[in-house]
Scaffold this active site. Structure first.
Site, short mmCIF file in Angstrom:
data_model
loop_
_atom_site.label_atom_id
_atom_site.label_comp_id
_atom_site.label_asym_id
_atom_site.label_seq_id
_atom_site.Cartn_x
_atom_site.Cartn_y
_atom_site.Cartn_z
N SER A 35 4.08 2.71 8.09
CA SER A 35 3.78 1.63 7.14
C SER A 35 5.00 1.26 6.31
O SER A 35 5.79 2.13 5.94
CB SER A 35 2.67 2.05 6.19
OG SER A 35 1.44 1.95 6.85
N GLY A 36 5.10 -0.04 6.02
CA GLY A 36 6.21 -0.51 5.20
C GLY A 36 7.46 -0.79 6.00
O GLY A 36 8.36 -1.47 5.53
N ASP A 68 0.15 -7.55 1.79
CA ASP A 68 0.61 -6.16 1.84
C ASP A 68 2.14 -6.11 1.93
O ASP A 68 2.71 -5.77 2.97
CB ASP A 68 -0.05 -5.42 3.01
CG ASP A 68 0.14 -3.92 2.93
OD1 ASP A 68 0.55 -3.43 1.86
OD2 ASP A 68 -0.13 -3.25 3.94
N HIS A 110 0.82 -1.22 0.00
CA HIS A 110 0.00 0.00 0.00
C HIS A 110 0.85 1.27 0.00
O HIS A 110 0.34 2.36 -0.25
CB HIS A 110 -1.03 -0.01 1.14
CG HIS A 110 -0.51 0.39 2.49
ND1 HIS A 110 -0.13 -0.52 3.44
CD2 HIS A 110 -0.33 1.61 3.05
CE1 HIS A 110 0.26 0.12 4.53
NE2 HIS A 110 0.15 1.41 4.31
#
Ligand code: ARG
Length: 239
Positions: A202-203, A112, A66
């Site tokens: 995120s990530g 994801d 994402h």
């Protein structure tokens, strides 16, 4: 000179927050450049940090799907070797391309994860991936990121932060999140909240025993009680 105890206490209270205050949400600043040499920031061409990632090799970065979906690779700048994003230490490279898992649609549907290829190699140690049989339940991991320090934090710190977070049993996570899929995800958090990943983390990597086990993916708010963060179960997708 002797200072009264009350003055000393005040000094301690006002001096410590500069370095020891809660970060990520409820974490601490990473100030040893050798602790997480594989940690990278994903930024826009103008330098705005929007996600984290980790080097899997000198030309490979793992992050969340994402974080990159819908962006052209050349618009993603990867920054390595730089704990404080306001400095120009370390090195940068744009992405040449990235790969998603077939069928990825949204974080809460799983898959994801993305692997970016860099135009320029980065001269930093890479992060090994956890073994397929890694023992996760009952483990505590470390999550790294430049994300918000509170759910509504509008003035993010440029410093890399980390937090230790216990993994939550799958059954418990499934009871919290209807979309939870134990093959694709795991959860980590404290029952009382207060410590966890947040927006722009995120990530970023969730590390167990020096190996990549998870990727910051989604969750309800940030570090809320009884709402653990959800992480991509890396061993399902990489080995
Ligand atoms: N999806 C968010 C990202 O940008 C972060 C997800 C982490 N949220 C959480 N509650 N753990 O940036």
């Amino acid at each position: 000179m002797r200072l009264p105890a009350a003055v000393l206490a005040l000094l301690v209270l006002t001096v410590i927050p500069a370095h020891g205050a809660p970060r990520i949400v409820g974490g601490v600043v990473v100030d040893d450049p050798d602790e997480a040499p594989w940690m990278v920031a994903l930024t826009t061409s103008s330098g705005r940090q929007f996600c984290g990632g980790a080097l899997l090799g000198s030309r490979w970065v793992v992050t969340a799907a994402h974080c990159v979906q819908g962006r052209t690779p050349g618009s993603i700048t990867v920054v390595g070797g730089r704990l404080d994003l306001l400095t120009d230490g370390g090195s940068t490279s744009v992405a040449a391309s990235y790969r998603l898992v077939d069928g990825y649609s949204a974080p809460s549907r799983g898959k994801d994860i993305a692997v970016l290829t860099l135009v320029e190699p980065m001269p930093y140690r890479s992060l090994p991936v956890a073994a397929p049989g890694v023992h996760m339940s009952g483990s505590v991991g470390t999550v790294y990121g430049w994300g918000r320090q509170a759910e509504n934090d509008t003035n993010k710190s440029p410093l890399l932060h980390k937090a230790y977070i216990p993994i939550v049993p799958d059954e418990q996570c499934a009871a919290t999140y209807a979309q939870f899929d134990a093959r694709a995800m795991f959860c980590a958090g404290y029952p009382d909240g207060g410590i966890g990943s947040c927006i722009d983390d995120s990530g970023g990597p969730f590390v167990i025993d020096g190996r990549l086990a998870g990727i910051v993916s989604w969750g309800l708010g940030c570090a809320r009680p009884n709402a653990p963060g959800v992480y991509t179960r890396v061993t399902t997708y990489l080995s």
